[in-house]
Design a protein around this motif. Structure first.
Motif, PDB file in Angstrom:
ATOM      1  N   THR A 152       0.945  -1.103  -0.050  1.00 25.40           N
ATOM      2  CA  THR A 152       0.003   0.069  -0.111  1.00 25.40           C
ATOM      3  C   THR A 152       0.764   1.016   0.001  1.00 25.40           C
ATOM      4  O   THR A 152       1.693   1.443   0.997  1.00 25.40           O
ATOM      5  CB  THR A 152      -0.922   0.047   1.196  1.00 25.40           C
ATOM      6  N   ALA A 155     -14.055  -5.446   3.716  1.00 25.30           N
ATOM      7  CA  ALA A 155     -14.242  -6.272   2.448  1.00 25.30           C
ATOM      8  C   ALA A 155     -15.038  -7.397   2.842  1.00 25.30           C
ATOM      9  O   ALA A 155     -15.569  -8.074   1.825  1.00 25.30           O
ATOM     10  CB  ALA A 155     -12.739  -6.878   2.167  1.00 25.30           C
ATOM     11  N   LEU A 213      -7.385   5.920   8.429  1.00 23.51           N
ATOM     12  CA  LEU A 213      -8.426   5.456   7.956  1.00 23.51           C
ATOM     13  C   LEU A 213      -9.445   4.951   9.226  1.00 23.51           C
ATOM     14  O   LEU A 213      -8.997   5.029  10.326  1.00 23.51           O
ATOM     15  CB  LEU A 213      -8.182   4.122   7.065  1.00 23.51           C
ATOM     16  N   ASP A 257      -9.995  -3.617   4.361  1.00 22.16           N
ATOM     17  CA  ASP A 257      -9.100  -3.405   3.260  1.00 22.16           C
ATOM     18  C   ASP A 257      -8.602  -2.155   3.307  1.00 22.16           C
ATOM     19  O   ASP A 257      -9.272  -1.068   3.111  1.00 22.16           O
ATOM     20  CB  ASP A 257      -9.783  -3.771   1.614  1.00 22.16           C
ATOM     21  N   GLN A 279      -4.553  -5.967   4.138  1.00 16.01           N
ATOM     22  CA  GLN A 279      -5.920  -6.273   4.776  1.00 16.01           C
ATOM     23  C   GLN A 279      -5.682  -6.643   6.085  1.00 16.01           C
ATOM     24  O   GLN A 279      -4.627  -7.138   6.574  1.00 16.01           O
ATOM     25  CB  GLN A 279      -6.459  -7.610   4.292  1.00 16.01           C
ATOM     26  N   THR A 303      -6.456  -0.449   1.291  1.00 13.98           N
ATOM     27  CA  THR A 303      -6.314   0.080  -0.272  1.00 13.98           C
ATOM     28  C   THR A 303      -7.716   0.732  -0.393  1.00 13.98           C
ATOM     29  O   THR A 303      -7.609   1.779  -1.248  1.00 13.98           O
ATOM     30  CB  THR A 303      -5.889  -1.029  -1.344  1.00 13.98           C
ATOM     31  N   THR A 304      -8.909   0.042  -0.097  1.00 10.08           N
ATOM     32  CA  THR A 304     -10.207   0.616  -0.556  1.00 10.08           C
ATOM     33  C   THR A 304     -10.836   1.359   0.935  1.00 10.08           C
ATOM     34  O   THR A 304     -11.833   2.286   0.393  1.00 10.08           O
ATOM     35  CB  THR A 304     -11.252  -0.622  -0.911  1.00 10.08           C
ATOM     36  N   GLY A 305     -10.434   1.260   1.819  1.00  2.50           N
ATOM     37  CA  GLY A 305     -10.835   1.842   3.286  1.00  2.50           C
ATOM     38  C   GLY A 305     -12.202   1.624   3.557  1.00  2.50           C
ATOM     39  O   GLY A 305     -12.820   2.276   4.010  1.00  2.50           O
ATOM     40  N   ARG A 306     -12.383   0.324   3.329  1.00  2.85           N
ATOM     41  CA  ARG A 306     -13.564  -0.414   3.935  1.00  2.85           C
ATOM     42  C   ARG A 306     -13.603  -1.766   4.017  1.00  2.85           C
ATOM     43  O   ARG A 306     -12.650  -2.441   3.938  1.00  2.85           O
ATOM     44  CB  ARG A 306     -14.679  -0.291   2.693  1.00  2.85           C
TER      45      ARG A 306
END
Length: 127
Positions: free
Chosen positions: A66, A120, A76, A113, A95, A115-118
């Motif tokens: 990341t 998963a 985050l 996750d 993750q 990278t997506t900030g949510r």
């Protein structure tokens, strides 16, 4: 004693249909032999290549890290449900796994996750 000489039988020529079949069979035998020879050479080539390179294989590429900004770390928020008590946290690449108990007492695991900030994945652990 009497000498018995075997009768010499001369081969009779084949009829044209059988001669065509014989030719086709010889052709098939030659083609099959060539295919087997090429396959055998490919196997020998692979063995020689593996022996000469020492059997070294390239390491598998690592997961893409990341990217962390140079001026500040990432901020985050992993929005876990209310009443969830974290008992174990694990990091694997980008993750994060949060393992614990939910408000109803059941075991849960949440995969966050970076990278997506949510979240998963939500996993209910049960017997």
């Amino acid at each position: 004693m009497s000498q018995i000489e075997p009768e010499v039988e001369e081969e009779k020529p084949l009829d044209p249909v059988m001669e065509n079949v014989r030719r086709k069979m010889i052709r098939l035998q030659i083609v099959s032999g060539l295919v087997m020879f090429v396959s055998l050479m490919a196997v020998f080539g692979a063995v020689v290549y593996k022996v000469t390179t020492g059997g070294r294989s390239e390491p598998a590429p690592a997961a893409t890290p990341t990217p962390v900004p140079a001026d500040a770390p990432l901020n985050l928020l992993a929005a876990l449900p209310a009443g969830f008590t974290v008992t174990h946290v694990s990091l694997s690449g980008p993750q994060v796994l949060f393992y614990g108990t939910a408000a109803d007492g059941g075991a849960r695991a949440y995969v966050f996750d970076i990278t997506t900030g949510r979240i998963a994945a939500t996993i209910a652990v049960g017997e």
